[in-house]
Design a protein around this motif. Structure first.
Motif, PDB file in Angstrom:
ATOM      1  N   GLY A  61      15.660 -29.649  -7.054  1.00 58.18           N
ATOM      2  CA  GLY A  61      16.099 -29.493  -5.311  1.00 58.18           C
ATOM      3  C   GLY A  61      17.532 -29.763  -5.563  1.00 58.18           C
ATOM      4  N   PRO A  62      18.001 -31.055  -5.913  1.00 60.47           N
ATOM      5  CA  PRO A  62      19.621 -31.113  -5.624  1.00 60.47           C
ATOM      6  C   PRO A  62      20.399 -29.847  -6.184  1.00 60.47           C
ATOM      7  N   LEU A  63      20.043 -29.478  -7.544  1.00 56.46           N
ATOM      8  CA  LEU A  63      20.833 -28.704  -8.354  1.00 56.46           C
ATOM      9  C   LEU A  63      20.753 -27.283  -7.597  1.00 56.46           C
ATOM     10  N   SER A  64      19.571 -26.818  -7.247  1.00 55.61           N
ATOM     11  CA  SER A  64      19.746 -25.640  -6.291  1.00 55.61           C
ATOM     12  C   SER A  64      20.311 -25.614  -5.108  1.00 55.61           C
ATOM     13  N   GLY A  65      20.408 -26.877  -4.389  1.00 58.27           N
ATOM     14  CA  GLY A  65      21.162 -26.965  -3.015  1.00 58.27           C
ATOM     15  C   GLY A  65      22.698 -26.847  -3.546  1.00 58.27           C
ATOM     16  N   LEU A  66      23.040 -27.643  -4.876  1.00 59.74           N
ATOM     17  CA  LEU A  66      24.381 -27.778  -4.784  1.00 59.74           C
ATOM     18  C   LEU A  66      24.881 -26.411  -5.312  1.00 59.74           C
ATOM     19  N   ILE A  67      24.205 -25.609  -6.028  1.00 60.24           N
ATOM     20  CA  ILE A  67      24.606 -24.471  -6.599  1.00 60.24           C
ATOM     21  C   ILE A  67      24.502 -23.147  -5.738  1.00 60.24           C
ATOM     22  N   PHE A 120      -0.340 -26.438 -27.447  1.00 61.81           N
ATOM     23  CA  PHE A 120       0.559 -25.640 -27.138  1.00 61.81           C
ATOM     24  C   PHE A 120       0.600 -25.093 -26.046  1.00 61.81           C
ATOM     25  N   ARG A 121      -0.745 -24.657 -25.433  1.00 63.72           N
ATOM     26  CA  ARG A 121      -1.025 -24.110 -24.279  1.00 63.72           C
ATOM     27  C   ARG A 121      -0.678 -24.983 -23.197  1.00 63.72           C
ATOM     28  N   LYS A 122      -0.956 -26.335 -23.123  1.00 64.34           N
ATOM     29  CA  LYS A 122      -0.686 -27.396 -22.311  1.00 64.34           C
ATOM     30  C   LYS A 122       0.618 -27.682 -22.113  1.00 64.34           C
ATOM     31  N   SER A 123       1.765 -27.287 -23.297  1.00 64.67           N
ATOM     32  CA  SER A 123       3.015 -27.514 -23.221  1.00 64.67           C
ATOM     33  C   SER A 123       3.805 -26.363 -22.450  1.00 64.67           C
ATOM     34  N   CYS A 124       3.124 -25.290 -22.626  1.00 67.91           N
ATOM     35  CA  CYS A 124       3.542 -23.697 -22.025  1.00 67.91           C
ATOM     36  C   CYS A 124       2.993 -24.031 -20.590  1.00 67.91           C
ATOM     37  N   THR A 125       2.126 -24.460 -20.095  1.00 70.97           N
ATOM     38  CA  THR A 125       1.689 -24.405 -18.854  1.00 70.97           C
ATOM     39  C   THR A 125       2.587 -25.320 -18.070  1.00 70.97           C
ATOM     40  N   VAL A 126       2.984 -26.707 -18.527  1.00 66.09           N
ATOM     41  CA  VAL A 126       3.954 -27.445 -18.099  1.00 66.09           C
ATOM     42  C   VAL A 126       5.306 -26.936 -17.880  1.00 66.09           C
ATOM     43  N   ALA A 127       5.766 -26.220 -18.959  1.00 64.66           N
ATOM     44  CA  ALA A 127       6.935 -25.492 -19.020  1.00 64.66           C
ATOM     45  C   ALA A 127       7.033 -24.485 -17.932  1.00 64.66           C
ATOM     46  N   LEU A 128       5.963 -23.680 -17.680  1.00 63.76           N
ATOM     47  CA  LEU A 128       6.018 -22.570 -16.803  1.00 63.76           C
ATOM     48  C   LEU A 128       5.875 -23.449 -15.067  1.00 63.76           C
ATOM     49  N   ALA A 129       5.355 -24.305 -15.036  1.00 63.03           N
ATOM     50  CA  ALA A 129       5.362 -24.992 -13.699  1.00 63.03           C
ATOM     51  C   ALA A 129       6.744 -25.607 -13.450  1.00 63.03           C
ATOM     52  N   VAL A 130       7.393 -26.012 -14.415  1.00 60.65           N
ATOM     53  CA  VAL A 130       8.592 -26.411 -14.202  1.00 60.65           C
ATOM     54  C   VAL A 130       9.609 -25.549 -13.725  1.00 60.65           C
ATOM     55  N   VAL A 131       9.317 -24.403 -14.406  1.00 61.54           N
ATOM     56  CA  VAL A 131      10.343 -23.168 -14.369  1.00 61.54           C
ATOM     57  C   VAL A 131      10.185 -22.568 -12.792  1.00 61.54           C
ATOM     58  N   SER A 132       8.791 -22.500 -12.492  1.00 57.05           N
ATOM     59  CA  SER A 132       8.375 -22.085 -11.167  1.00 57.05           C
ATOM     60  C   SER A 132       8.906 -22.870 -10.019  1.00 57.05           C
ATOM     61  N   ILE A 133       9.082 -24.083 -10.394  1.00 59.40           N
ATOM     62  CA  ILE A 133       9.610 -25.169  -9.236  1.00 59.40           C
ATOM     63  C   ILE A 133      10.886 -24.977  -9.103  1.00 59.40           C
ATOM     64  N   TYR A 134      11.723 -24.779 -10.019  1.00 59.90           N
ATOM     65  CA  TYR A 134      13.095 -24.518 -10.043  1.00 59.90           C
ATOM     66  C   TYR A 134      13.411 -23.216  -9.300  1.00 59.90           C
ATOM     67  N   ALA A 135      12.606 -22.240  -9.650  1.00 65.58           N
ATOM     68  CA  ALA A 135      12.662 -20.942  -9.039  1.00 65.58           C
ATOM     69  C   ALA A 135      12.557 -20.919  -7.480  1.00 65.58           C
ATOM     70  N   VAL A 136      11.431 -21.685  -7.101  1.00 65.29           N
ATOM     71  CA  VAL A 136      11.049 -21.945  -5.676  1.00 65.29           C
ATOM     72  C   VAL A 136      12.190 -22.543  -5.115  1.00 65.29           C
ATOM     73  N   ASP A 137      12.903 -23.518  -5.623  1.00 63.58           N
ATOM     74  CA  ASP A 137      14.078 -24.438  -5.133  1.00 63.58           C
ATOM     75  C   ASP A 137      15.141 -23.448  -4.939  1.00 63.58           C
ATOM     76  N   PHE A 138      15.381 -22.830  -5.970  1.00 60.66           N
ATOM     77  CA  PHE A 138      16.610 -21.900  -5.645  1.00 60.66           C
ATOM     78  C   PHE A 138      16.425 -20.778  -4.823  1.00 60.66           C
ATOM     79  N   ALA A 139      15.344 -20.179  -4.635  1.00 61.62           N
ATOM     80  CA  ALA A 139      15.229 -19.109  -3.637  1.00 61.62           C
ATOM     81  C   ALA A 139      14.975 -19.601  -2.237  1.00 61.62           C
ATOM     82  N   ILE A 140      14.350 -20.744  -2.060  1.00 60.36           N
ATOM     83  CA  ILE A 140      14.238 -21.352  -0.782  1.00 60.36           C
ATOM     84  C   ILE A 140      15.448 -21.799  -0.143  1.00 60.36           C
ATOM     85  N   ASN A 141      16.392 -22.248  -1.123  1.00 56.45           N
ATOM     86  CA  ASN A 141      17.491 -22.862  -0.679  1.00 56.45           C
ATOM     87  C   ASN A 141      18.418 -21.720  -0.099  1.00 56.45           C
ATOM     88  N   ALA A 142      18.440 -20.662  -0.611  1.00 56.25           N
ATOM     89  CA  ALA A 142      19.082 -19.503   0.125  1.00 56.25           C
ATOM     90  C   ALA A 142      18.685 -19.247   1.337  1.00 56.25           C
TER      91      ALA A 142
END
Length: 550
Positions: A61-67, A120-142
């Motif tokens: 959230g703050p990173l996307s808002g900052l950038i 490994f699937r659990k780790s990938c699921t967590v990673a994709l969820a985190v990436v998705s949250i970052y993508a949502v935050d960056f886009a919605i800040n715009a």
């Protein structure tokens, strides 16, 4: 000198309708933020993350808002698109947010299509969820950056507080709608067709809500088109030059704008943990002290905590919405002494007595900071769901003020940087103020909110021209304390609740759980933030001194 084509206008036959259409996009934005704040923390905990690691995710959230917000703000300020400077980004950004939300809701299915069952699937699921949250935050800040700037661009100075008040109402409606829907069992209502979990169905609702709300505002508003700015080659400058320009402006802000930014810096250290963890806090208090045994053993703890937290925040949002409706009536406008309607003779005496007791917006803002601080300092003592809900409800009035006051004063200051006094005229002693262009005949246009063509004064200002830049800088001051809040919460979670959340991670090894008889870590974070909000009260008092001193 900047040159423009056309005049900004808003569809609608009444001022209330025009204000509602101008600010309607904020309903979808706040609805989406509400779903993320309500469900993403317990969603990540349910995937197996510890609270300390989850707190790191919220750096998104703050990173996307900052950038994003400052850069998008500058790029939009310089856009010469025939559709306007803000609306194209709002529309494209809303579709991008919708795609990222769907990816977030269906992370398990997406990963499961490519990765076999196992750790490994659990780790990938967590990673994709985190990436998705970052993508949502960056886009919605715009999207959010352009929605806020659109209000400043469209309205003249005397209407800035009215526009910000309407914006706070739309934010409250978005919050309230999201929390009300969150209390419903959508899977039982709609069946599994739209998704087999509460979270998935809420994701779809928020995606459609954002697209529709941004579409309505984009349809209703006509922007001025920038033909050319003072810096003709600005759109072709690289990111490094844009960042340098933002940094130069941010380090030499006018005193009042600097004071507004300082208020944001202090207040958001307190608001960050409230918005991101309050639902989880209320849900955990319920699970610890009020929930019967069969509820504690529920397989859908994520949905249960989300619904319980949403129920508490329905009360909070109801207070916010009520405050957004009533407070603009009870609080004096900063420009009220210069721009006011003549009341009917029958009630003139009553209104005169009433006005003597009405506080100005800055005074109300100070008391709002103190009310929030007083409420959150008590969170470690919460031992029941009802008391936790009561504390959340008390924060409704400060929340309404925090979404209204900063935008009001920033909008006024951005426009005052270069707006000449001759741009405003009064049509009659009882008619509402209207804005006319110095380059066009002074013909009344009661069904349009118009802003005249104002020549640029210097690098730092023209009426509405640099609203994206200054609101982006305001957002920097909003996001920096979020890094501070994330750091504080990470330390608190690591010390008090180092294991996986027992309310959610039922499949984890018992050795990884922490107990539930110690202090609630989220409550400690909320109380620490409340102390910083006292600093916001002193900073607001400083801004009041600057206004009184001229």
């Amino acid at each position: 000198m900047a040159s423009w084509a056309g005049q900004p206008s808003v569809k609608g036959s009444t001022e209330s309708m025009r204000m509602a259409l101008l600010t309607f996009s904020l309903v979808g934005i706040q609805f989406t933020w509400g779903i993320e704040m309500t469900y993403c923390t317990p969603y990540l905990l349910a995937l197996g993350l510890t609270k300390s690691r989850t707190s790191l995710v919220w750096i998104a959230g703050p990173l996307s808002g900052l950038i994003v917000q400052p850069i998008i703000g500058v790029l939009a300020d310089r856009s010469t698109s025939k559709y306007g400077r803000r609306r194209p980004i709002m529309v494209i950004g809303s579709f991008l947010v919708a795609c990222c939300l769907i990816m977030l809701g269906w992370t398990k299915e997406i990963v499961g299509h490519f990765v076999e069952e196992g750790e490994f699937r659990k780790s990938c699921t967590v990673a994709l969820a985190v990436v998705s949250i970052y993508a949502v935050d960056f886009a919605i800040n715009a999207v959010q950056a352009c929605c806020r700037s659109l209000i400043v661009d469209t309205l003249p100075i005397p209407k800035q507080q009215t526009g910000s008040a309407w914006a706070s109402r739309m934010v409250a409606i978005g919050h309230l709608t999201g929390y009300v829907i969150g209390t419903m069992d959508l899977v039982k209502i709609f069946g599994p067709t739209l998704g087999d979990t509460q979270f998935k169905q809420l994701i779809l609702v928020s995606a459609f809500a954002l697209i529709i709300s941004c579409g309505v505002t984009s349809w209703a508003v006509t922007e001025r088109v920038l033909i050319s700015g003072k810096d003709a080659d600005a759109p072709h400058k690289g990111i490094i030059e844009i960042i340098r320009h933002i940094f130069k402006t941010a380090t030499s802000l006018p005193p009042r704008i600097q004071a507004i930014c300082n208020i944001q810096l202090w207040s958001w250290i307190g608001w960050f943990p409230f918005y991101f963890y309050s639902t989880t806090f209320v849900g955990e208090i319920y699970f610890r002290y009020d929930a019967p045994h069969d509820v504690k053993q529920s397989k859908d703890a994520l949905g249960d905590i989300g619904r319980i937290g949403s129920l508490a925040l329905v009360v909070f949002s109801s207070v916010v919405f009520t405050g957004a409706i009533i407070l603009p009536i009870l609080i004096r406008s900063p420009d009220e002494e210069s721009f006011t309607k003549r009341p009917p003779a029958a009630i003139a005496a009553v209104l005169t007595k009433f006005n003597k007791f009405r506080p100005d917006l800055l005074t109300a803002w100070i008391w709002g900071h103190l009310l929030f601080s007083s409420s959150m300092i008590l969170t470690p003592f919460a031992r029941s769901f009802r008391f936790a809900t009561f504390l959340m409800a008390l924060c409704g009035i400060p929340s309404a003020l925090s979404s209204w006051a900063p935008a009001t004063f920033m909008g006024m200051e951005v426009n005052r940087l270069s707006a000449p006094a001759s741009s405003y005229r009064r049509l009659s002693s009882s008619a509402p103020l209207e804005l006319t262009s110095p380059l066009t005949p002074a013909t009344p246009t009661p069904t349009r909110l118009e802003q005249g063509t104002i020549a640029e004064k210097d690098d730092n200002g023209s009426t509405g021209e640099l609203s994206g830049l200054y609101f982006g800088i305001l957002n920097i001051y909003t996001t920096i304390p979020q890094f501070i809040g994330t750091f504080i919460s990470m330390i608190v979670f690591a010390l008090l609740e180092p294991g996986k959340s027992p309310e959610l991670a039922h499949d984890a090894d018992p050795s990884e759980h922490h107990g539930t008889d110690g202090p609630n870590a989220i409550a400690v974070c909320l109380s620490i933030g409340s102390l910083c909000t006292i600093g916001a009260a002193f900073a607001t008092r400083r801004l009041r001194t600057l206004y009184r001193g001229g």
